[in-house]
Scaffold this active site. Sequence first.
Site, mmCIF file in Angstrom:
data_model
loop_
_atom_site.group_PDB
_atom_site.id
_atom_site.type_symbol
_atom_site.label_atom_id
_atom_site.label_comp_id
_atom_site.label_asym_id
_atom_site.label_seq_id
_atom_site.Cartn_x
_atom_site.Cartn_y
_atom_site.Cartn_z
ATOM 1 N N ASN A 177 -6.005 2.796 -12.554
ATOM 2 C CA ASN A 177 -5.039 1.812 -12.057
ATOM 3 C C ASN A 177 -3.637 2.348 -12.271
ATOM 4 O OD1 ASN A 177 -4.033 -0.794 -11.191
ATOM 5 N ND2 ASN A 177 -3.603 -1.245 -13.335
ATOM 6 N N HIS A 227 0.284 0.990 -12.996
ATOM 7 C CA HIS A 227 1.034 -0.189 -13.437
ATOM 8 C C HIS A 227 2.510 0.191 -13.535
ATOM 9 C CE1 HIS A 227 1.657 -4.044 -15.419
ATOM 10 N NE2 HIS A 227 2.468 -3.398 -16.230
ATOM 11 N N VAL A 272 -6.748 -6.478 -19.637
ATOM 12 C CA VAL A 272 -5.770 -6.230 -18.563
ATOM 13 C C VAL A 272 -4.759 -5.155 -18.941
ATOM 14 C CG1 VAL A 272 -4.000 -7.306 -17.126
ATOM 15 C CG2 VAL A 272 -5.897 -8.664 -17.971
ATOM 16 N N ASP A 273 -4.529 -4.225 -18.013
ATOM 17 C CA ASP A 273 -3.503 -3.187 -18.181
ATOM 18 C C ASP A 273 -3.624 -2.449 -19.517
ATOM 19 O OD1 ASP A 273 -2.481 -3.764 -15.659
ATOM 20 O OD2 ASP A 273 -1.153 -5.313 -16.442
ATOM 21 N N GLY A 294 0.781 -1.233 0.000
ATOM 22 C CA GLY A 294 0.000 0.000 0.000
ATOM 23 C C GLY A 294 0.814 1.284 0.000
ATOM 24 N N SER A 295 2.005 1.252 -0.602
ATOM 25 C CA SER A 295 2.760 2.514 -0.641
ATOM 26 C C SER A 295 2.080 3.518 -1.585
ATOM 27 C CB SER A 295 4.223 2.285 -1.028
ATOM 28 O OG SER A 295 4.325 1.851 -2.354
ATOM 29 N N ASN A 296 1.445 3.013 -2.632
ATOM 30 C CA ASN A 296 0.677 3.938 -3.488
ATOM 31 C C ASN A 296 -0.553 4.462 -2.749
ATOM 32 O OD1 ASN A 296 1.769 4.334 -6.288
ATOM 33 N ND2 ASN A 296 1.943 2.097 -6.113
ATOM 34 N N GLU A 315 5.841 6.314 -9.200
ATOM 35 C CA GLU A 315 4.417 5.969 -9.029
ATOM 36 C C GLU A 315 3.779 6.888 -7.996
ATOM 37 O OE1 GLU A 315 3.372 1.779 -8.609
ATOM 38 O OE2 GLU A 315 5.331 1.214 -9.385
ATOM 39 N N ARG A 340 -6.098 -8.522 -8.293
ATOM 40 C CA ARG A 340 -7.183 -9.358 -8.811
ATOM 41 C C ARG A 340 -7.707 -8.735 -10.092
ATOM 42 N NH1 ARG A 340 -7.983 -14.294 -7.421
ATOM 43 N NH2 ARG A 340 -10.199 -14.205 -7.893
HETATM 44 C C1 GRF Z 1 3.213 -1.157 -7.504
HETATM 45 O O1 GRF Z 1 4.416 -1.242 -8.217
HETATM 46 C C2 GRF Z 1 2.044 -1.136 -8.439
HETATM 47 O O2 GRF Z 1 2.280 -0.433 -9.604
HETATM 48 C C3 GRF Z 1 1.891 -2.615 -8.739
HETATM 49 O O3 GRF Z 1 2.130 -3.258 -7.511
HETATM 50 C C4 GRF Z 1 2.950 -2.443 -6.710
HETATM 51 C C5 GRF Z 1 2.165 -2.185 -5.456
HETATM 52 O O4 GRF Z 1 2.871 -1.441 -4.544
HETATM 53 N N1 GRF Z 1 0.617 -2.909 -9.328
HETATM 54 P P1 GRF Z 1 2.140 -0.830 -3.274
HETATM 55 O O5 GRF Z 1 1.258 -1.909 -2.678
HETATM 56 O O6 GRF Z 1 1.367 0.366 -3.705
HETATM 57 O O7 GRF Z 1 3.276 -0.486 -2.352
#
Ligand code: GRF
Length: 215
Positions: free
Chosen positions: A108, A110, A145-146, A13-15, A175, A92
């Site tokens: 999303n 990626h 996907v993506d 969950g760093s994003n 990101e 998922r």
């Molecule tokens: C990120 O690199 C995101 O782009 C990918 O999985 C990673 C998740 O990182 N889909 P976090 O859980 O947000 O730290």
Amino acid sequence: MKKKIGVLISGGGSNLQALIDACAQAEFPAEIVTVISNKESALGLNRASNAGIPAHIINHKDYKTREAFDEAVHELLLHHNVEMVCLAGFMRLLTPGCVSKWKDKMINIHPSLLPAFPGVHVHEQVLAAGVRFSGCTVHFVCSEVDSGPIIIQAAVPVAPADTVETLAARVLEQEHRIYPLALRWLAEGRLAIKDKTVIVKNSKSVSGALVNPIH
Ligand code: GRF
């Protein structure tokens, strides 16, 4: 009125944290009203709790079909009056039926410069391909996907000595920079989709095509 955002996660969950931090700014046009994880062990759940955001686990293994899992997620989002959804390390695949309910309202992130290197094990793929640049992409979610119209990308160099870990860290830093920006634009209603191209309306200093940390 701030837009109500739901964030779906599966991991660290760093994003999510980058989005939480952005939403903490008084003038940010969005607020996170719920975080949903399909994994009980997701550390991102603690990040949500620390920020006082209702966090839920919906374990996909408790559902017989993908449709049933997606419906549970969808219902919970509606319960929280969510208007827009951010997938942030959510591992998922959502069914086309669910995706269509959030058309143009679900985004999303990626960790590659899409359309190159979709799917999983992205940094491994990038290193194996020997490309000199990688990066990250925020895009609208569509049923493939993506795929889906690209909102913003950031590029990073790939160093000869890179490992999956060093490359992932360099990409992740970007990101965290572009995801809040994309969410801001979405919440402000500044994103128009024309065919497969996203136009950022009234963009002052940064456009969707110009966020490049390469010095
Ligand atoms: C990120 O690199 C995101 O782009 C990918 O999985 C990673 C998740 O990182 N889909 P976090 O859980 O947000 O730290």
